[in-house]
Design a protein around this motif. Sequence first.
Motif, PDB file in Angstrom:
ATOM      1  N   ALA A   1       0.717  -1.291  -0.005  1.00  0.00           N
ATOM      2  CA  ALA A   1      -0.045   0.053   0.012  1.00  0.00           C
ATOM      3  C   ALA A   1       0.782   1.286   0.019  1.00  0.00           C
ATOM      4  CB  ALA A   1      -0.983   0.007   1.163  1.00  0.00           C
ATOM      5  N   ARG A   2       1.944   1.380   0.691  1.00  0.00           N
ATOM      6  CA  ARG A   2       2.836   2.721   0.771  1.00  0.00           C
ATOM      7  C   ARG A   2       3.645   2.375  -0.395  1.00  0.00           C
ATOM      8  NH1 ARG A   2       2.546   5.248   6.092  1.00  0.00           N
ATOM      9  NH2 ARG A   2       1.278   3.889   7.262  1.00  0.00           N
ATOM     10  N   LYS A   3       3.959   1.670  -0.990  1.00  0.00           N
ATOM     11  CA  LYS A   3       5.046   1.608  -2.047  1.00  0.00           C
ATOM     12  C   LYS A   3       4.573   1.744  -3.312  1.00  0.00           C
ATOM     13  CE  LYS A   3       7.760  -1.558   0.918  1.00  0.00           C
ATOM     14  NZ  LYS A   3       8.305  -2.821   0.876  1.00  0.00           N
ATOM     15  N   GLN A   4       4.091   0.330  -3.994  1.00  0.00           N
ATOM     16  CA  GLN A   4       3.570   0.618  -5.393  1.00  0.00           C
ATOM     17  C   GLN A   4       1.996   0.805  -5.524  1.00  0.00           C
ATOM     18  OE1 GLN A   4       4.620  -3.382  -7.043  1.00  0.00           O
ATOM     19  NE2 GLN A   4       6.633  -2.901  -6.452  1.00  0.00           N
ATOM     20  N   GLY A   5       1.377   0.540  -4.286  1.00  0.00           N
ATOM     21  CA  GLY A   5       0.139   0.623  -4.279  1.00  0.00           C
ATOM     22  C   GLY A   5      -0.472  -0.769  -4.042  1.00  0.00           C
TER      23      GLY A   5
END
Length: 111
Positions: free
Chosen positions: A73-77
């Motif tokens: 969630a915090r990186k690529q989605g």
Amino acid sequence: MAFESAQPQPVGGVVFFERRELDALMRLYGRMVAAGEWRDYGIAGLAESAVFSVFRHASEDALYRIEKRPALARKQGAWAVIARGGLIMKRGHELAQVLKVFEKGKFSVVD
């Protein structure tokens, strides 16, 4: 008074879809069935992801997998649309944004 977190934690180590996410997925599924593109679906709640798979025929591999992976969630989605063969068609932070890949005229099913 207890406060709910914005991102619910998996129950029993399983990730699954929230009601509004399932509503959006089922609306898309209904439109694609009406268009004659999809004929079956499957839902799986796994340890690291929740997967909504769609099929042209139940006996075949999934045409597309719509995956929710909270760990990303915090990186690529957290959201991704993955085509047969593992091609990532769209990845993002919002389900509605990722589902736009299925808008009319933007894709075609290849047999």
